[in-house]
Design a protein around this motif. Structure first.
Motif, PDB file in Angstrom:
ATOM      1  N   GLY A 266       0.758  -1.174   0.061  1.00 38.54           N
ATOM      2  CA  GLY A 266      -0.035   0.075  -0.178  1.00 38.54           C
ATOM      3  C   GLY A 266       0.845   1.302   0.068  1.00 38.54           C
ATOM      4  O   GLY A 266       0.186   2.253  -0.178  1.00 38.54           O
ATOM      5  N   GLY A 267       2.142   1.110  -0.221  1.00 37.37           N
ATOM      6  CA  GLY A 267       2.825   2.494  -0.141  1.00 37.37           C
ATOM      7  C   GLY A 267       2.858   3.111  -1.309  1.00 37.37           C
ATOM      8  O   GLY A 267       2.403   2.530  -2.373  1.00 37.37           O
ATOM      9  N   GLY A 268       3.447   4.301  -1.522  1.00 35.94           N
ATOM     10  CA  GLY A 268       3.449   4.961  -2.720  1.00 35.94           C
ATOM     11  C   GLY A 268       3.699   6.328  -2.496  1.00 35.94           C
ATOM     12  O   GLY A 268       4.126   6.717  -1.386  1.00 35.94           O
ATOM     13  N   LEU A 269       3.541   7.165  -3.598  1.00 32.50           N
ATOM     14  CA  LEU A 269       3.644   8.308  -3.491  1.00 32.50           C
ATOM     15  C   LEU A 269       2.369   9.292  -3.426  1.00 32.50           C
ATOM     16  O   LEU A 269       1.350   9.095  -3.838  1.00 32.50           O
ATOM     17  CB  LEU A 269       4.469   9.052  -4.971  1.00 32.50           C
ATOM     18  N   VAL A 270       2.194  10.253  -2.358  1.00 32.40           N
ATOM     19  CA  VAL A 270       1.095  10.868  -2.172  1.00 32.40           C
ATOM     20  C   VAL A 270       1.565  12.363  -1.922  1.00 32.40           C
ATOM     21  O   VAL A 270       2.554  12.777  -1.145  1.00 32.40           O
ATOM     22  CB  VAL A 270       0.256  10.439  -0.924  1.00 32.40           C
TER      23      VAL A 270
ATOM     24  N   ASP B  77       6.994  15.043   6.680  1.00 28.92           N
ATOM     25  CA  ASP B  77       7.644  14.322   7.681  1.00 28.92           C
ATOM     26  C   ASP B  77       7.335  12.864   7.745  1.00 28.92           C
ATOM     27  O   ASP B  77       8.001  12.167   8.493  1.00 28.92           O
ATOM     28  CB  ASP B  77       7.510  15.048   8.811  1.00 28.92           C
ATOM     29  N   ASP B  78       6.121  12.439   7.111  1.00 26.02           N
ATOM     30  CA  ASP B  78       5.765  11.184   7.296  1.00 26.02           C
ATOM     31  C   ASP B  78       6.201  10.455   6.441  1.00 26.02           C
ATOM     32  O   ASP B  78       6.308   8.937   6.225  1.00 26.02           O
ATOM     33  CB  ASP B  78       3.859  10.984   7.262  1.00 26.02           C
ATOM     34  N   THR B  79       7.150  10.666   5.393  1.00 27.61           N
ATOM     35  CA  THR B  79       8.008  10.233   4.651  1.00 27.61           C
ATOM     36  C   THR B  79       8.853   9.204   5.225  1.00 27.61           C
ATOM     37  O   THR B  79       9.619   9.424   6.066  1.00 27.61           O
ATOM     38  CB  THR B  79       8.861  10.943   3.694  1.00 27.61           C
ATOM     39  N   ALA B  80       8.770   7.711   5.025  1.00 23.49           N
ATOM     40  CA  ALA B  80       9.599   6.876   5.750  1.00 23.49           C
ATOM     41  C   ALA B  80       9.406   5.471   4.947  1.00 23.49           C
ATOM     42  O   ALA B  80       8.147   5.296   4.533  1.00 23.49           O
ATOM     43  CB  ALA B  80       9.483   6.725   7.054  1.00 23.49           C
TER      44      ALA B  80
ATOM     45  N   LEU C 131       7.523   1.746   1.355  1.00 18.80           N
ATOM     46  CA  LEU C 131       7.722   3.085   1.215  1.00 18.80           C
ATOM     47  C   LEU C 131       6.959   3.927   1.042  1.00 18.80           C
ATOM     48  O   LEU C 131       5.929   3.642   0.165  1.00 18.80           O
ATOM     49  CB  LEU C 131       8.954   3.313   0.223  1.00 18.80           C
ATOM     50  N   VAL C 132       6.622   5.046   2.031  1.00 16.61           N
ATOM     51  CA  VAL C 132       5.576   5.899   1.707  1.00 16.61           C
ATOM     52  C   VAL C 132       6.337   7.442   1.636  1.00 16.61           C
ATOM     53  O   VAL C 132       7.301   7.503   2.235  1.00 16.61           O
ATOM     54  CB  VAL C 132       4.915   6.267   3.060  1.00 16.61           C
ATOM     55  N   THR C 133       6.032   7.940   0.318  1.00 20.02           N
ATOM     56  CA  THR C 133       6.839   9.257   0.095  1.00 20.02           C
ATOM     57  C   THR C 133       5.567  10.194   0.098  1.00 20.02           C
ATOM     58  O   THR C 133       4.744   9.984  -0.813  1.00 20.02           O
ATOM     59  CB  THR C 133       7.743   9.219  -1.137  1.00 20.02           C
ATOM     60  N   VAL C 134       5.902  11.414   0.907  1.00 24.42           N
ATOM     61  CA  VAL C 134       4.977  12.390   0.892  1.00 24.42           C
ATOM     62  C   VAL C 134       5.497  13.730   0.389  1.00 24.42           C
ATOM     63  O   VAL C 134       6.461  14.221   0.855  1.00 24.42           O
ATOM     64  CB  VAL C 134       4.330  12.592   2.205  1.00 24.42           C
ATOM     65  N   SER C 135       5.179  13.862  -1.011  1.00 20.22           N
ATOM     66  CA  SER C 135       5.821  15.156  -1.583  1.00 20.22           C
ATOM     67  C   SER C 135       4.652  15.813  -2.695  1.00 20.22           C
ATOM     68  O   SER C 135       3.989  14.883  -3.409  1.00 20.22           O
ATOM     69  CB  SER C 135       6.884  14.645  -2.231  1.00 20.22           C
ATOM     70  N   SER C 136       5.039  17.059  -2.882  1.00 21.62           N
ATOM     71  CA  SER C 136       4.350  17.499  -4.079  1.00 21.62           C
ATOM     72  C   SER C 136       5.309  17.710  -5.291  1.00 21.62           C
ATOM     73  O   SER C 136       4.536  18.192  -6.413  1.00 21.62           O
ATOM     74  CB  SER C 136       3.781  19.129  -3.426  1.00 21.62           C
TER      75      SER C 136
END
Length: 129
Positions: A8-12, A89-92, A124-129
């Motif tokens: 379920g991880g990914g880029l958001v 900051d939740d990226t991890a 991996l969860v990546t939080v980025s615009s």
């Protein structure tokens, strides 16, 4: 060695949501405490949330309280980490652990030598615009 599997991880984008899944075969997750941890390279692994066996309670790190929940689906033998209002900051890398030997989340502490301590490989969860 029994091993849970995360997905379920990914880029958001910031402010978005993701739902991570922790599933397992060979053992019933509801019989164990399940924890979610996250780790950023160069930093210590951080306990995020946990749900006790049989839904005896949930605990959250202060950093995610009010934004994350840890629902469980017994029919699918899966524990989720629902993450809302995500921030950079939740990226991890997020990992789940079944029956951990050591855990500290919020005011909940656990330390025992008698535990399965089965860890997944993480997602991996990546939080980025």
């Amino acid at each position: 060695q029994l091993q849970p599997v995360e997905s379920g991880g990914g880029l958001v984008q910031p402010g978005g949501s993701l739902r991570l899944s922790c599933s397992a075969s060979g053992f019933i997750l509801d019989d164990y405490l399940i924890g979610w941890f996250r780790q950023v390279p160069g930093k210590e692994r951080e306990g995020v949330s946990c749900i006790l066996a049989g839904d005896e309670g949930t605990h959250y790190a202060d950093s995610v309280k009010g934004r994350f929940t840890i629902p469980k689906d017994r029919t699918k033998n899966t524990v989720y980490l629902q993450m809302d209002s995500l921030q950079p900051d939740d990226t991890a890398v997020y990992s789940c652990v079944v029956d951990p030997k050591k855990l500290h989340i919020g005011n909940y502490y656990l330390a025992t030598s008698r535990a399965m301590d089965a860890w997944g490989r993480g997602t991996l969860v990546t939080v980025s615009s």
